[in-house]
Design a protein around this motif. Structure first.
Motif, PDB file in Angstrom:
ATOM      1  N   CYS A 120       0.822  -1.218   0.000  1.00 30.64           N
ATOM      2  CA  CYS A 120       0.000   0.000   0.000  1.00 30.64           C
ATOM      3  C   CYS A 120       0.854   1.267   0.000  1.00 30.64           C
ATOM      4  N   ALA A 121       0.251   2.328  -0.504  1.00 33.66           N
ATOM      5  CA  ALA A 121       0.953   3.604  -0.593  1.00 33.66           C
ATOM      6  C   ALA A 121       0.883   4.394   0.705  1.00 33.66           C
ATOM      7  N   SER A 122       0.062   3.957   1.626  1.00 33.95           N
ATOM      8  CA  SER A 122      -0.041   4.650   2.909  1.00 33.95           C
ATOM      9  C   SER A 122      -0.559   3.704   3.979  1.00 33.95           C
ATOM     10  N   ASP A 123      -0.360   4.096   5.211  1.00 32.21           N
ATOM     11  CA  ASP A 123      -0.877   3.291   6.304  1.00 32.21           C
ATOM     12  C   ASP A 123      -2.395   3.356   6.374  1.00 32.21           C
ATOM     13  N   SER A 124      -2.951   4.492   5.968  1.00 25.96           N
ATOM     14  CA  SER A 124      -4.411   4.602   5.966  1.00 25.96           C
ATOM     15  C   SER A 124      -5.004   3.520   5.077  1.00 25.96           C
TER      16      SER A 124
END
Lengths: 352, 352
Positions: free
Chosen positions: B250-254
DNA sequence: AACGGTCATTGGAGCGTTCAAATCAGTCTT
DNA sequence: AAGACTGATTTGAACGCTCCAATGACCGTT
């Protein structure tokens, strides 16, 4: 192009230095016609007063110091971040600037005060995270340095201005909301006793539980270290009780999200099956639909700066040097400003 | 007690003002014996140089401006917060201070530069969140204001110093780790194409997928707005594919936490059943056991300040006034410093 | 016509520091 | 032994601003 100075503006407007200075700092002293002429010169030459020169003369830097935390936990970090952001915006609108510094502990923070005061002529400080017997406030008060705290002077007899958010009011509102929704078995999931903020938030729940005659059973009042993991296990323990609560009020979003996770893991729907309400209104809460108590951080920052403004006004009437002993008598000690206790706002979402 | 000045220290040590000044700023010019005597006087009188006076004379304020964001999303906000914290600590150790300001957009930010430069004599700026055709860097470069950016000059031919974290390297490392663990069907869950940071992170995954000959099926490359909710639905779509991926980068933890939530809701264990790796190493990731790519923010802050130091050294050799045209020839334009591209660190936890 | 009073404006001094140039020893050259 | 040179230190000026006391100009009052 060389920078414009008072002198050059004065020449350009065919007046004296001082008149230009007055046009800026005391416009009522200068004739309307002259004023417009001076102002025209100012814009034409794109003049900006030189901060350092003014500071050197007046001993006022328009700088306010604020400590940035070395990284607490996720939730509190975010709160400080938002507070700082608001503080910066508000100060900027008022011609002041926020200067950051860090310190590992209160003692080191005091040492930095010393540096910042005598070195940079900082006008004031905004502290946060106050606790009982805070040596920082004592240090500053003793030296008559203007400051306000975001956070009340827990326990100790605070003689300084402070702004805080009423945590008890927040949990009370949360509990009241749940009562209105028909809940009778409402538990509290907070931090271990002894933390001032935590105890305050617990008391709001306890107050209303008593007042509303709620069914508070053993195990309905948990105190664990902040975090998702600890929150989850504590919530699990509550749900495993013989008579489980139908709602949980939490001292933080971390704890609440922990409870939320446990609920969904058990196939229970937050809100529909068991209500959960958090505290601090983190972005995560907003995304997953967790109800939460929101601190009015922008209002808090505004209140801090307003209070600071008052303190600065009354403390140094008109550029009086800090020669201790002989303070101008008409201003008087004036005492600390009235504290400001803000009410948080309950943000109701799917979870409760 | 009145504040100590150069004058009072000089009298106390029976030397002249200038000698005390030299003892502080150019110790090699003063005789060893005198030096110790002066230093003794300094500590005895608790002397601290007066910042404003020095700034007025030298046109150097030791102040570095940094913009604090009006609140992006949870993840990026926290990243900036941590970066600012490190920046403050590093600057402080170097005798510099960080001054905050806010701005709604790049144009307003430039206006603030103007204010801060001519009003407060700021030495430099640290920018972040650079993008293609960034007018801020153009503005600053044109006026020869020292600055560095945290974030590379995407696309445009950057002629300034910058520090950045190699996002592609991060996702590459994550993907490599998954390949080593035996995964062959690895999907990427990122942001819509067009965001420079997002495209960079996607490219790392794409690179390695190609190089390792992974099985990339349609639907294995999603682009959605950042957030837990969007991440969850996008992950659900991937899991519903006829041949679902066994791992998601993923590109972010969100986004990753959204995927994580969907997995647990389906009774799948992150890591054991489907691997998930996030980006930015938020505290939430640490708590729930989500693997994530950590940006070395402290290193980045240090690199920014080191670079700034170099720029300041070479740009204004020895208190030379900014009289344009005639720069001292031996220093020369010197060109921009070498950029610094830091490698992020993959933090492996239970989820992958 | 001389006097006090307000209003608008001015010039000189000084805030604490560093820069540039000057001073004054002492040492090395020729 | 007079000059040139180095090293250590000093003095006056300046940075851009605001404070303070003083100056006129203009008014109404005695």
């Amino acid at each position: 192009m060389a920078r414009a100075t008072l002198e050059s503006v004065a020449r350009h407007a065919a007046v004296s230095r001082q008149t230009v200075s007055n046009a800026l700092n005391a416009p009522h002293l200068v004739h309307p016609d002259t004023l417009t002429r001076v102002r025209a010169a100012i814009t034409e030459l794109n003049y900006r007063p030189h901060h350092a020169a003014r500071t050197l003369r007046t001993r006022r830097s328009q700088l306010v110091g604020a400590r940035i935390e070395p990284w607490r936990d996720g939730v509190n970090g975010a709160v400080l971040d938002r507070f700082l952001q608001s503080l910066t915006a508000r100060a900027q609108a008022d011609g002041q600037r926020i200067l950051l510094f860090t310190a590992d502990d209160d003692e080191q923070e005091c040492a930095h005060y010393e540096d910042l005061l005598s070195g940079l002529d900082l006008d004031a400080f905004v502290l946060h995270g106050t606790h009982a017997d805070d040596r920082r406030t004592a240090w500053l008060a003793q030296r008559r340095v203007p400051f306000v705290t975001f956070g009340r002077p827990w326990g100790s007899t605070g003689t300084h201005g402070w702004v805080d958010v009423d945590g008890a009011e927040g949990t009370r509102a949360a509990t009241r909301h749940l009562v209105a929704a028909g809940h009778r078995r409402i538990a509290f999931l907070g931090w271990p006793e002894g933390s001032e903020v935590g105890d305050d938030r617990r008391s709001g729940w306890a107050d209303l539980a008593l007042a509303a005659g709620l069914e508070v059973r053993p195990g309905y009042d948990a105190g664990v270290a902040d975090g998702l993991g600890t929150g989850r296990t504590a919530a699990a323990a509550m749900l495993d009780l013989e008579v489980a609560p139908t709602a949980i009020v939490c001292a933080s979003d971390s704890l609440a999200l922990g409870a939320w996770t446990e609920l969904t893991a058990r196939g229970l729907r937050p809100g529909a099956d068991v209500a959960v309400i958090g505290f601090d209104d983190s972005t995560t809460a907003a995304v997953v639909g967790l109800s939460s108590v929101a601190q009015p951080l922008d209002d808090a920052a505004a209140a801090c700066l307003r209070m600071l403004h008052d303190v600065l006004e009354t403390d140094r009437p008109r550029g009086v040097r800090g020669d201790d002993a002989d303070r101008s008598p008409e201003a008087g000690p004036a005492g600390p400003p009235d504290p400001v206790l803000l009410s948080p706002r309950l943000v109701v979402r799917a979870s409760g």
